[in-house]
Write an enzyme that holds these catalytic residues in place. Structure first.
Site, PDB file in Angstrom:
ATOM      1  N   ARG A   1       0.865  -1.177   0.000  1.00 16.97           N
ATOM      2  CA  ARG A   1       0.000   0.000   0.000  1.00 16.97           C
ATOM      3  C   ARG A   1       0.905   1.231   0.000  1.00 16.97           C
ATOM      4  O   ARG A   1       1.955   1.249   0.659  1.00 16.97           O
ATOM      5  CB  ARG A   1      -0.916   0.024   1.232  1.00 16.97           C
TER       6      ARG A   1
ATOM      7  N   HIS B   1      -1.753   0.705  -9.465  1.00 19.04           N
ATOM      8  CA  HIS B   1      -2.307  -0.276  -8.523  1.00 19.04           C
ATOM      9  C   HIS B   1      -2.986  -1.435  -9.277  1.00 19.04           C
ATOM     10  O   HIS B   1      -4.168  -1.706  -9.072  1.00 19.04           O
ATOM     11  CB  HIS B   1      -3.316   0.405  -7.568  1.00 19.04           C
TER      12      HIS B   1
ATOM     13  N   GLU C   1      -4.228   7.519  -3.161  1.00 17.21           N
ATOM     14  CA  GLU C   1      -4.900   7.097  -4.401  1.00 17.21           C
ATOM     15  C   GLU C   1      -6.364   7.525  -4.342  1.00 17.21           C
ATOM     16  O   GLU C   1      -6.958   7.528  -3.272  1.00 17.21           O
ATOM     17  CB  GLU C   1      -4.846   5.572  -4.529  1.00 17.21           C
TER      18      GLU C   1
HETATM   19  N1  LIG Z   1      -0.715  -3.853  -5.497  1.00 15.90           N
HETATM   20  C1  LIG Z   1      -1.680  -4.741  -5.526  1.00 15.90           C
HETATM   21  O1  LIG Z   1      -2.384  -4.874  -6.523  1.00 15.90           O
HETATM   22  C2  LIG Z   1      -1.921  -5.618  -4.348  1.00 15.90           C
HETATM   23  C3  LIG Z   1      -2.486  -6.888  -4.541  1.00 15.90           C
HETATM   24  C4  LIG Z   1      -2.651  -7.708  -3.432  1.00 15.90           C
HETATM   25  C5  LIG Z   1      -2.306  -7.265  -2.170  1.00 15.90           C
HETATM   26  N2  LIG Z   1      -1.800  -6.023  -2.016  1.00 15.90           N
HETATM   27  C6  LIG Z   1      -1.394  -5.528  -0.695  1.00 15.90           C
HETATM   28  O2  LIG Z   1      -0.379  -6.391  -0.206  1.00 15.90           O
HETATM   29  C7  LIG Z   1      -0.638  -6.668   1.154  1.00 15.90           C
HETATM   30  C8  LIG Z   1      -0.028  -8.007   1.502  1.00 15.90           C
HETATM   31  O3  LIG Z   1      -0.716  -9.058   0.854  1.00 15.90           O
HETATM   32  P1  LIG Z   1      -0.658 -10.545   1.420  1.00 15.90           P
HETATM   33  O4  LIG Z   1      -1.582 -11.344   0.613  1.00 15.90           O
HETATM   34  O5  LIG Z   1       0.738 -11.008   1.538  1.00 15.90           O
HETATM   35  O6  LIG Z   1      -1.252 -10.310   2.857  1.00 15.90           O
HETATM   36  P2  LIG Z   1      -1.146 -11.257   4.116  1.00 15.90           P
HETATM   37  O7  LIG Z   1      -2.085 -10.725   5.106  1.00 15.90           O
HETATM   38  O8  LIG Z   1      -1.225 -12.685   3.706  1.00 15.90           O
HETATM   39  O9  LIG Z   1       0.356 -11.019   4.628  1.00 15.90           O
HETATM   40  C9  LIG Z   1       0.831  -9.810   5.103  1.00 15.90           C
HETATM   41  C10 LIG Z   1       2.067 -10.092   5.949  1.00 15.90           C
HETATM   42  O10 LIG Z   1       2.639  -8.840   6.301  1.00 15.90           O
HETATM   43  C11 LIG Z   1       3.066  -8.932   7.647  1.00 15.90           C
HETATM   44  N3  LIG Z   1       3.194  -7.616   8.248  1.00 15.90           N
HETATM   45  C12 LIG Z   1       2.251  -6.892   8.937  1.00 15.90           C
HETATM   46  N4  LIG Z   1       2.798  -5.752   9.376  1.00 15.90           N
HETATM   47  C13 LIG Z   1       4.091  -5.747   8.971  1.00 15.90           C
HETATM   48  C14 LIG Z   1       5.161  -4.843   9.141  1.00 15.90           C
HETATM   49  N5  LIG Z   1       5.017  -3.699   9.818  1.00 15.90           N
HETATM   50  N6  LIG Z   1       6.351  -5.152   8.580  1.00 15.90           N
HETATM   51  C15 LIG Z   1       6.517  -6.291   7.872  1.00 15.90           C
HETATM   52  N7  LIG Z   1       5.545  -7.202   7.714  1.00 15.90           N
HETATM   53  C16 LIG Z   1       4.348  -6.925   8.242  1.00 15.90           C
HETATM   54  C17 LIG Z   1       2.038  -9.809   8.335  1.00 15.90           C
HETATM   55  O11 LIG Z   1       2.566 -10.401   9.499  1.00 15.90           O
HETATM   56  C18 LIG Z   1       1.740 -10.828   7.238  1.00 15.90           C
HETATM   57  O12 LIG Z   1       2.540 -11.980   7.368  1.00 15.90           O
HETATM   58  C19 LIG Z   1      -2.167  -6.617   1.271  1.00 15.90           C
HETATM   59  O13 LIG Z   1      -2.577  -6.319   2.578  1.00 15.90           O
HETATM   60  C20 LIG Z   1      -2.532  -5.525   0.315  1.00 15.90           C
HETATM   61  O14 LIG Z   1      -2.561  -4.294   0.989  1.00 15.90           O
HETATM   62  C21 LIG Z   1      -1.597  -5.186  -3.069  1.00 15.90           C
HETATM   63  O1  LIG Z   2      -5.849  -5.812  -1.795  1.00  9.87           O
HETATM   64  C1  LIG Z   2      -5.926  -6.245  -2.980  1.00  9.87           C
HETATM   65  O2  LIG Z   2      -6.423  -7.362  -3.236  1.00  9.87           O
HETATM   66  C2  LIG Z   2      -5.369  -5.454  -4.122  1.00  9.87           C
HETATM   67  O3  LIG Z   2      -4.790  -4.276  -3.706  1.00  9.87           O
HETATM   68  C3  LIG Z   2      -6.405  -5.281  -5.190  1.00  9.87           C
HETATM   69  O4  LIG Z   2      -5.773  -5.515  -6.427  1.00  9.87           O
HETATM   70  C4  LIG Z   2      -7.055  -3.958  -5.170  1.00  9.87           C
HETATM   71  O5  LIG Z   2      -7.889  -3.818  -6.293  1.00  9.87           O
HETATM   72  P1  LIG Z   2      -9.256  -3.037  -6.208  1.00  9.87           P
HETATM   73  O6  LIG Z   2     -10.058  -3.683  -5.151  1.00  9.87           O
HETATM   74  O7  LIG Z   2      -8.947  -1.629  -5.855  1.00  9.87           O
HETATM   75  O8  LIG Z   2      -9.863  -3.192  -7.563  1.00  9.87           O
END
Ligand SMILES: NC(=O)c1ccc[n+]([C@@H]2O[C@H](COP(=O)([O-])OP(=O)(O)OC[C@H]3O[C@@H](n4cnc5c(N)ncnc54)[C@H](O)[C@@H]3O)[C@@H](O)[C@H]2O)c1
Ligand SMILES: O=C(O)[C@H](O)[C@H](O)COP(=O)(O)O
EC number: 1.1.1.290
Length: 377
Positions: A211, A257, A240
């Protein structure tokens, strides 16, 4: 329609196949998730959202909503305390688009100058946040023979692969995959400052696909000033959809994103939320019409002069992050950047994941590396 036909369900208009899927439970109304307000909710009992809708007291107080499903991995847009206190069932889609994010990272590695070469030669990757995305990334990197270490203070520190933040930030390629949190022992909001990032090694690459708020925009701008050798790959932005244009234009790769925007990931997220709703209603989930764009692709034949070339060719044949970067650069100077950002996301092309693509190596010596690239899922 089934016994719950009278159920009123509001879904974000940008969730593909949502109407086909949720019609089995009741009457479906599509809305703009970014603009959704309490007045729009009317008599709906079920709300299916994406990350752009803040689901909190301001949205739900006084409504009859009793189920909120978010087809996303992230939950920072959901006020989980309010939902729990008001006995509103909430679910998200953990891991649904994690492989899509890994594909994004692999494509970024292939597109940042000689980064792939450096990593295959032993320079390590640092992963911040070792959850669904971080673990899958580690698995894919290991399959490719790339070294990595991860920082995750919330896990048992004896977990294999975990390391200190300093060591992880000291990697040639640092990937941020932490969720956005503002409280607890290790809040991730603005968790990395200039002191820490300034210690990255020469010519390092920093990628954020977690994020935007995990690193302050000002910190990233100062990093660009003080360490022009460091390259930024940013998919997520503070505030965003109105991203900072001055930061975007300084990135090596900049995208709106979309790291998790594979068609496979979106469909998995939809299915996960629909299954939770079915369970909540004591119903079974019926099959629904999957978009024809999800049909198996025709075979994509790949070759290369050497392993490095082969990896780049195979990855680009399925997903080339530079196409997303090109579209994003086209909106940096836009007079309404927020709207342009949302439009790029709304009209995102169908993208399949590497693991679900019919890649074939025309050269048997690359079969193992192809298998490694497709080892997701
Ligand atoms: N850019 C995108 O399109 C996109 C897509 C999917 C997810 N995401 C983001 O990525 C994040 C992570 O996804 P995920 O599936 O691995 O989530 P998840 O919940 O499976 O894992 C997140 C991990 O981060 C760790 N964490 C929490 N706080 C932390 C810190 N301060 N420092 C380091 N690690 C920490 C947690 O312990 C956990 O193991 C989501 O929460 C979402 O915000 C973005
Ligand atoms: O948290 C997630 O799954 C991702 O950031 C996801 O790709 C966000 O997409 P949106 O829900 O904004 O379409």
């Amino acid at each position: 329609m089934r016994s719950s036909a009278a159920l009123r369900i509001i879904v974000d208009e940008n969730i593909p196949a949502a109407v086909e899927c949720f019609s089995q439970f009741g009457e479906v109304q599509q809305v703009s998730g970014r603009e959704l307000s309490r007045a729009d909710i009317g008599a709906a009992e079920v709300l299916v959202v994406r990350s752009v809708t803040k689901v909190n007291e301001a949205l739900l107080a006084g409504t009859g909503v009793r189920f909120v499903g978010s087809t996303t991995i992230g939950t920072d847009h959901l006020d989980l305390n309010y939902l729990a206190a008001n006995e509103i069932k909430v679910c998200n889609a953990p891991g649904s688009n994690a492989e899509s994010v890994v594909d994004y990272v692999i494509s970024a590695i292939c597109s940042c100058g000689n980064l792939l070469d450096r990593l295959l030669s032993g320079e390590p990757v640092g992963i911040v946040g070792y959850g669904n995305v971080g673990r899958r990334l580690g698995r894919r990197l290991s399959a490719l023979g790339i070294a990595w270490r991860a920082y995750d203070p919330l896990l048992d520190q004896a977990t294999e692969g975990l390391s200190s933040l300093e060591e992880v930030i000291g990697s040639s390629f640092v990937c941020l995959h932490a969720p956005l949190t503002r409280d607890g022992l290790y809040p991730s909001y603005h968790m990395l400052g200039l002191d820490q990032l300034g210690a990255m090694p020469a010519n390092a690459v920093l990628l954020n696909a977690g994020r935007g708020e995990v690193v302050a925009t000002e910190v990233l701008l100062s990093l660009c000033e003080q360490r022009p050798d460091i390259s930024l790959v940013l998919d997520v932005w503070e505030g965003e959809p109105c991203f900072p244009a001055n930061l975007a234009s300084r990135c090596r790769i900049a995208t709106p994103h979309i790291a998790g925007y594979s068609a496979d990931g979106k469909l998995t997220g939809l299915r996960m939320v629909a299954s939770e709703l079915a369970a909540f209603l004591n119903l079974s989930l019926l099959p629904f019409a999957v978009p024809s764009s999800m049909a198996d692709s025709a075979e994509i034949a790949c070759d290369g002069a050497n392993e490095l070339d082969f990896i780049k060719n195979a990855v680009a044949a399925v997903y080339d992050v530079m196409e997303d970067d090109k579209r994003f650069r086209g909106i940096i100077g836009s007079s309404n950047r927020g709207q342009a950002f949302d439009l790029l996301r709304k009209h995102y092309p169908v993208r399949r994941e590497l693991a679900y693509s019919a890649l074939a190596s025309t050269n048997p010596k690359f079969s193992a590396v192809l298998q490694a690239l497709q080892s997701g899922r």
